[in-house]
Structures are given as structure tokens and as C-alpha cells.
Motif scaffolding. Structure first.
Motif, PDB file in Angstrom:
ATOM      1  N   GLU A   2       0.921  -0.950  -0.128  1.00  0.00           N
ATOM      2  CA  GLU A   2      -0.114   0.020  -0.039  1.00  0.00           C
ATOM      3  C   GLU A   2       0.793   1.182  -0.095  1.00  0.00           C
ATOM      4  O   GLU A   2       2.008   1.443   0.767  1.00  0.00           O
ATOM      5  N   ASP A   3       0.542   2.359  -0.901  1.00  0.00           N
ATOM      6  CA  ASP A   3       1.255   3.607  -1.012  1.00  0.00           C
ATOM      7  C   ASP A   3       0.757   4.330  -0.045  1.00  0.00           C
ATOM      8  O   ASP A   3      -0.341   5.017  -0.504  1.00  0.00           O
ATOM      9  N   ASN A   4       1.003   4.601   1.376  1.00  0.00           N
ATOM     10  CA  ASN A   4       0.507   5.633   2.053  1.00  0.00           C
ATOM     11  C   ASN A   4       1.328   7.213   2.143  1.00  0.00           C
ATOM     12  O   ASN A   4       1.279   7.676   3.243  1.00  0.00           O
ATOM     13  N   ARG A   5       2.188   7.148   1.152  1.00  0.00           N
ATOM     14  CA  ARG A   5       2.816   8.529   0.834  1.00  0.00           C
ATOM     15  C   ARG A   5       1.741   9.695   0.755  1.00  0.00           C
ATOM     16  O   ARG A   5       0.764   9.576  -0.054  1.00  0.00           O
ATOM     17  N   ILE A   6       1.927  10.527   1.594  1.00  0.00           N
ATOM     18  CA  ILE A   6       1.088  12.055   1.473  1.00  0.00           C
ATOM     19  C   ILE A   6       2.056  13.100   1.909  1.00  0.00           C
ATOM     20  O   ILE A   6       3.139  13.167   2.486  1.00  0.00           O
ATOM     21  N   ILE A   7       1.686  14.214   1.024  1.00  0.00           N
ATOM     22  CA  ILE A   7       2.174  15.463   1.231  1.00  0.00           C
ATOM     23  C   ILE A   7       1.193  16.361   1.730  1.00  0.00           C
ATOM     24  O   ILE A   7       0.181  16.601   1.253  1.00  0.00           O
ATOM     25  N   LYS A   8       1.538  17.159   3.016  1.00  0.00           N
ATOM     26  CA  LYS A   8       0.297  18.136   3.488  1.00  0.00           C
ATOM     27  C   LYS A   8       1.345  19.448   3.536  1.00  0.00           C
ATOM     28  O   LYS A   8       2.239  19.594   4.012  1.00  0.00           O
ATOM     29  N   PHE A  21      -1.937  16.150  -0.800  1.00  0.00           N
ATOM     30  CA  PHE A  21      -1.395  15.596  -2.314  1.00  0.00           C
ATOM     31  C   PHE A  21      -0.829  14.172  -2.035  1.00  0.00           C
ATOM     32  O   PHE A  21       0.000  13.778  -0.880  1.00  0.00           O
ATOM     33  N   SER A  22      -0.826  13.289  -2.916  1.00  0.00           N
ATOM     34  CA  SER A  22      -0.039  12.032  -3.104  1.00  0.00           C
ATOM     35  C   SER A  22       1.167  12.472  -3.950  1.00  0.00           C
ATOM     36  O   SER A  22       1.052  13.077  -5.097  1.00  0.00           O
ATOM     37  N   PRO A  23       2.546  12.252  -3.622  1.00  0.00           N
ATOM     38  CA  PRO A  23       3.583  12.808  -4.577  1.00  0.00           C
ATOM     39  C   PRO A  23       3.614  11.851  -5.779  1.00  0.00           C
ATOM     40  O   PRO A  23       3.296  10.539  -5.828  1.00  0.00           O
ATOM     41  N   LEU A  41       5.623  28.874   4.271  1.00  0.00           N
ATOM     42  CA  LEU A  41       4.959  27.613   3.763  1.00  0.00           C
ATOM     43  C   LEU A  41       5.736  26.455   4.468  1.00  0.00           C
ATOM     44  O   LEU A  41       6.960  26.298   4.564  1.00  0.00           O
ATOM     45  N   LYS A  42       4.730  25.652   5.226  1.00  0.00           N
ATOM     46  CA  LYS A  42       5.414  24.534   5.915  1.00  0.00           C
ATOM     47  C   LYS A  42       4.886  22.955   5.048  1.00  0.00           C
ATOM     48  O   LYS A  42       3.574  22.987   4.876  1.00  0.00           O
ATOM     49  N   ILE A  43       5.885  22.417   4.349  1.00  0.00           N
ATOM     50  CA  ILE A  43       5.587  20.968   3.884  1.00  0.00           C
ATOM     51  C   ILE A  43       5.889  19.827   4.687  1.00  0.00           C
ATOM     52  O   ILE A  43       7.037  19.859   5.080  1.00  0.00           O
ATOM     53  N   VAL A  44       4.786  19.010   4.879  1.00  0.00           N
ATOM     54  CA  VAL A  44       5.009  17.805   5.828  1.00  0.00           C
ATOM     55  C   VAL A  44       4.817  16.712   4.844  1.00  0.00           C
ATOM     56  O   VAL A  44       3.716  16.566   4.276  1.00  0.00           O
ATOM     57  N   ALA A  45       6.105  15.796   4.655  1.00  0.00           N
ATOM     58  CA  ALA A  45       5.741  14.848   3.882  1.00  0.00           C
ATOM     59  C   ALA A  45       5.907  13.225   4.733  1.00  0.00           C
ATOM     60  O   ALA A  45       6.677  13.605   5.709  1.00  0.00           O
ATOM     61  N   LYS A  46       4.969  12.560   4.529  1.00  0.00           N
ATOM     62  CA  LYS A  46       5.216  11.323   4.842  1.00  0.00           C
ATOM     63  C   LYS A  46       5.345  10.038   4.056  1.00  0.00           C
ATOM     64  O   LYS A  46       4.999   9.924   3.061  1.00  0.00           O
ATOM     65  N   SER A  47       6.602   9.302   4.355  1.00  0.00           N
ATOM     66  CA  SER A  47       6.929   8.307   3.618  1.00  0.00           C
ATOM     67  C   SER A  47       6.041   7.120   3.710  1.00  0.00           C
ATOM     68  O   SER A  47       5.206   7.135   4.688  1.00  0.00           O
ATOM     69  N   THR A  48       6.347   5.851   3.124  1.00  0.00           N
ATOM     70  CA  THR A  48       5.773   4.871   3.180  1.00  0.00           C
ATOM     71  C   THR A  48       5.787   3.889   4.378  1.00  0.00           C
ATOM     72  O   THR A  48       5.096   3.378   5.072  1.00  0.00           O
ATOM     73  N   ASP A  49       7.057   4.385   5.276  1.00  0.00           N
ATOM     74  CA  ASP A  49       7.162   3.696   6.515  1.00  0.00           C
ATOM     75  C   ASP A  49       6.771   4.739   7.698  1.00  0.00           C
ATOM     76  O   ASP A  49       7.042   4.571   8.652  1.00  0.00           O
ATOM     77  N   ASN A  50       5.701   5.621   7.174  1.00  0.00           N
ATOM     78  CA  ASN A  50       5.138   6.877   8.144  1.00  0.00           C
ATOM     79  C   ASN A  50       6.291   7.637   9.031  1.00  0.00           C
ATOM     80  O   ASN A  50       5.999   8.011   9.942  1.00  0.00           O
ATOM     81  N   VAL A  51       7.427   7.835   8.200  1.00  0.00           N
ATOM     82  CA  VAL A  51       8.419   8.695   8.585  1.00  0.00           C
ATOM     83  C   VAL A  51       8.025   9.912   8.054  1.00  0.00           C
ATOM     84  O   VAL A  51       8.040  10.231   6.895  1.00  0.00           O
TER      85      VAL A  51
END
Length: 140
Positions: A2-8, A21-23, A41-51
Motif C-alpha cells: 500500500e502506498d500511504n505517502r502523503i504531502i500536506k 496530495f500524493s507525490p 509555507l510548511k511542507i510535511v511529507a510522510k513516507s511509506t514507513d510513516n516517517v
């Protein structure tokens, strides 16, 4: 897998992201709805390992007219009376060009005066050192 990468994406100190968004992403950031001034502007990205990874980008919005001030600088100490020239010009109307008020008048820089004085001084030096009347005799 499952691809749970997300950018807020957050603006300033708002706890709620204005976009998720999804990258990879490419979007148009409309600054006309943001007031003029300094923002972040604050960009928070979450990887597939939830880091999570965080990146902040400070920027300044200036949608209003540009304001030029001559005669007073930021954090300058002044006394007595000072002459201040203020000009504001923007690009709202694209159909006409107003000549008056389009440029802020500024004094001639000191380095230009120094260069002019140096040139005149060298010309006088050259004239005094190398001018000899016998070189300019008449042919008649």
C-alpha cells in the motif's frame, strides 16, 4: 504494498493543511488570496514507513502596489526635519502607461560625482603637463 505517502501543505501557523496530495505533485499557488507581508509555507511529507519530513520555506507576498520611499531607511536614526518622497505604483491596468509617477526620483550617486571629478582632474593634469605652445605653431 500500500502506498500511504502523503504531502500536506500548511500556510503560516495554521494547524489545518490547505492542501493534501500524493507525490509527485505540481500545483498553482494563488497568492492573491493571501495578505501582503511575510509568510511561511510548511511542507510535511510522510513516507511509506510513516516517517515524517518537514520543510519550511519563508516568503513574502506583495500583490499590492510597490511602495518606494526615498529619504528614510529602515532603522535609521534621524533628527530635525527630513524630506521624504513616497511613491506607489502597481500593475493593475495594462491598457495605459502613466509616465508621471512611474519612477521614483533619486539623487545622482556619489560614485558618479567622484568619477566625474577624477576625469576632469586627469584632463587638467594632462593639459598642464603636455601642453606646449611650440607644438601648435601655425603653418601659414
Amino acid at each position: 504494498m500500500e502506498d500511504n505517502r502523503i504531502i500536506k501543505i500548511f500556510l503560516d501557523d495554521d494547524p489545518i493543511p490547505f492542501a493534501e496530495f500524493s507525490p509527485p505533485i505540481k500545483f498553482v499557488f494563488d497568492t492573491t488570496k493571501i495578505p501582503d507581508g511575510k509568510h511561511q509555507l510548511k511542507i510535511v511529507a510522510k513516507s511509506t514507513d510513516n516517517v515524517e519530513g518537514i520543510r519550511t520555506i519563508p516568503f513574502e507576498v506583495r500583490n499590492g502596489p510597490a511602495i518606494a520611499v526615498v529619504g528614510l531607511k529602515e532603522n535609521e536614526t534621524v533628527n530635525e526635519q527630513i524630506s521624504i518622497t513616497i511613491n506607489a505604483y502597481g500593475s493593475e491596468r495594462k491598457d495605459i502607461f502613466v509616465v508621471t509617477g512611474s519612477e521614483t526620483p533619486k539623487a545622482i550617486p556619489a560614485w558618479v560625482w567622484a568619477l566625474l571629478i577624477a576625469f576632469v582632474a586627469f584632463a587638467l593634469f594632462y593639459l598642464i603637463m603636455y601642453w606646449k605652445p611650440d607644438l601648435y605653431k601655425s603653418f601659414v
